[in-house]
Design a protein around this motif. Structure first.
Motif, short mmCIF file in Angstrom:
data_model
loop_
_atom_site.label_atom_id
_atom_site.label_comp_id
_atom_site.label_asym_id
_atom_site.label_seq_id
_atom_site.Cartn_x
_atom_site.Cartn_y
_atom_site.Cartn_z
N ASP A 153 0.83 -1.21 0.00
CA ASP A 153 0.00 0.00 0.00
C ASP A 153 0.86 1.25 0.00
N GLN A 154 1.90 1.24 0.84
CA GLN A 154 2.74 2.43 0.92
C GLN A 154 3.43 2.68 -0.42
N PHE A 155 3.94 1.61 -1.01
CA PHE A 155 4.62 1.76 -2.29
C PHE A 155 3.67 2.30 -3.35
N GLN A 156 2.44 1.74 -3.41
CA GLN A 156 1.51 2.17 -4.45
C GLN A 156 1.07 3.61 -4.23
N GLN A 157 0.98 4.04 -2.96
CA GLN A 157 0.62 5.44 -2.71
C GLN A 157 1.71 6.38 -3.22
N GLU A 158 2.98 6.03 -2.92
CA GLU A 158 4.06 6.90 -3.40
C GLU A 158 4.09 6.93 -4.92
N ASP A 205 12.78 6.48 -10.02
CA ASP A 205 13.56 5.40 -9.42
C ASP A 205 14.10 5.70 -8.04
N ASP A 206 13.56 6.74 -7.36
CA ASP A 206 14.02 6.94 -5.98
C ASP A 206 12.88 6.79 -5.00
N ILE A 207 11.93 5.93 -5.33
CA ILE A 207 10.84 5.65 -4.38
C ILE A 207 11.38 4.70 -3.33
N SER A 208 11.17 5.05 -2.06
CA SER A 208 11.77 4.25 -0.99
C SER A 208 10.96 2.98 -0.77
N THR A 209 11.66 1.87 -0.58
CA THR A 209 10.99 0.61 -0.28
C THR A 209 11.74 -0.01 0.89
N ASP A 210 11.17 0.09 2.08
CA ASP A 210 11.88 -0.49 3.22
C ASP A 210 11.10 -1.66 3.79
N ILE A 211 11.81 -2.44 4.59
CA ILE A 211 11.27 -3.69 5.10
C ILE A 211 10.61 -3.43 6.44
N GLN A 212 9.40 -3.96 6.60
CA GLN A 212 8.70 -3.74 7.87
C GLN A 212 8.36 -5.08 8.48
#
Lengths: 132, 134, 102
Positions: free
Chosen positions: A49-54, A73-80
């Motif tokens: 969800d967070q990725f798709q919102q960004e 290409d600088d959309i953040s994708t971190d592990i939760q």
């Protein structure tokens, strides 16, 4: 720079980011399944969800800017660490059903992104080759 | 690049070792003597998992850290005619419970299947990405 | 020769070819082949924008209608290829006419 912009417009950068994200998420889910019996292991995930919102925000930016000028290409994708599933006695909060359905959905999203990307690229190629 | 396949392979190995241990437990459910013929009832063994593909390999995966003996007390049965009976006529039997072993075997095989599915899915994703160039 | 090709195409498009036989009432507007071409280019551009928006919507999770996206992308692709084919035929016809020596 102009060639870069030519290849950076339409839905191509969005689909590229989606394919990269799903590939990274497959690794994280794979690690979760590998550690399904490991005591004390905390399950990891990447938030879709967070990725798709960004991504949606960037798409809106790109719609109102010059074509091909907004970088994706600088959309953040971190592990939760998600908190779904129950905590077992060995300290592991696994949920096998959630993991398997997540990885099936992930693979489907990845294949969809790749198919759409392929048709976009082939269209560009047809235009460049002038149909020959 | 193909880390996820290494990760899956490490998980398959670990679950296979666990299945072997369980099979050993079930096979020795009535073993009262050890390899030298001395009276020494079989003790249940269990595996301990740890994250990481090997002891000093921190890449994501799982490995068997150690195989340990279950220190729970051995059950005794009253059998005075048995040559291994102690002075009260009790014989100590291995502390292997068949139902627990079967449930563990089920879980190990389920985890094995899940890891195989993960590797399959990762392979099909790689294949579809390769077709991008075709 | 280009005029006859344009006339047959106009017949397919359902409009009266300019100057090739009187329409039923003199007040009916006649559109030339150039206008048809311009409209087609606009249509193709619009179809491609629709396809891009549909692909972005499914990538950002705003829609679940995957079939709609696939058919929009395919339509845009076919429309583009059709326009490209028309353009190629026009270029070929023009080259042929250039070869005619007076």
């Amino acid at each position: 720079m102009y060639l870069d912009r030519l290849l950076n417009q339409g839905s191509v950068p969005v689909l590229e980011q989606l394919a990269t994200f799903t590939e990274a998420r497959q690794s994280v889910l794979g690690e979760d399944v590998a550690n399904i019996s490991t005591p004390g292991y905390v399950q990891k995930d990447m938030s879709v969800d967070q990725f798709q919102q960004e991504l949606a925000q960037r798409v809106q930016q790109a719609d109102s800017a010059a074509p091909g000028s907004v970088r994706f290409d600088d959309i953040s994708t971190d592990i939760q660490n998600p908190v779904n599933g129950i905590l077992f006695h060995d300290g592991n909060n696994r949920s096998m059903e959630q993991l398997m359905s997540d990885q099936a959905k992930n693979a489907l999203m990845h294949n969809l992104a790749i198919e759409l990307l392929r048709s976009q690229y082939s269209q560009l190629e047809t235009a460049i080759k002038e149909g020959k | 690049m193909f880390d996820i396949l290494d990760m899956g392979a490490s998980a398959l190995t670990a679950q296979r070792i666990r299945m072997d241990t369980i099979a050993g437990n079930i096979a020795n459910i009535n073993t009262l003597r050890d390899a030298n013929g001395k009276p020494n009832p079989y003790r249940r063994r269990f595996v301990v998992f740890a994250p990481g593909q090997a002891e000093n390999d921190p890449r994501p995966g799982v490995h068997v850290k150690s195989v340990q003996l279950d220190q729970s007390p051995l059950p005794k049965r009253y059998d005075p005619g048995n040559p291994d009976a102690d002075k009260d006529g009790y014989v100590k039997y291995p502390n292997v419970d068949l139902s627990i072993e079967f449930v563990n075997a089920l879980e190990a095989s389920r985890a094995y299947e899940a890891n195989v599915t993960m590797m399959d899915t990762a392979k099909s994703m790689f294949n579809s990405s390769l077709r991008l160039l075709a | 020769m280009i005029e006859s090709a344009a006339n047959s195409l106009s017949k397919i498009a359902g409009i009266n070819p300019a100057g090739a036989g009187a329409p039923s009432n003199g007040a009916a507007p006649t559109t030339s082949f150039a206008d048809v071409l311009k409209n087609s280019i606009n249509e193709v551009s619009k179809l491609q924008q629709d396809a891009t928006q549909a692909a972005n919507a499914v990538a950002t999770g705003q829609t679940e209608n995957v079939t709609g996206v696939m058919s929009a992308v395919e339509k845009a692709d076919l429309a583009f290829k059709t326009l490209l084919a028309i353009r190629s035929k026009l270029m070929d016809a023009y080259e042929e006419i250039k070869q005619i020596s007076i």
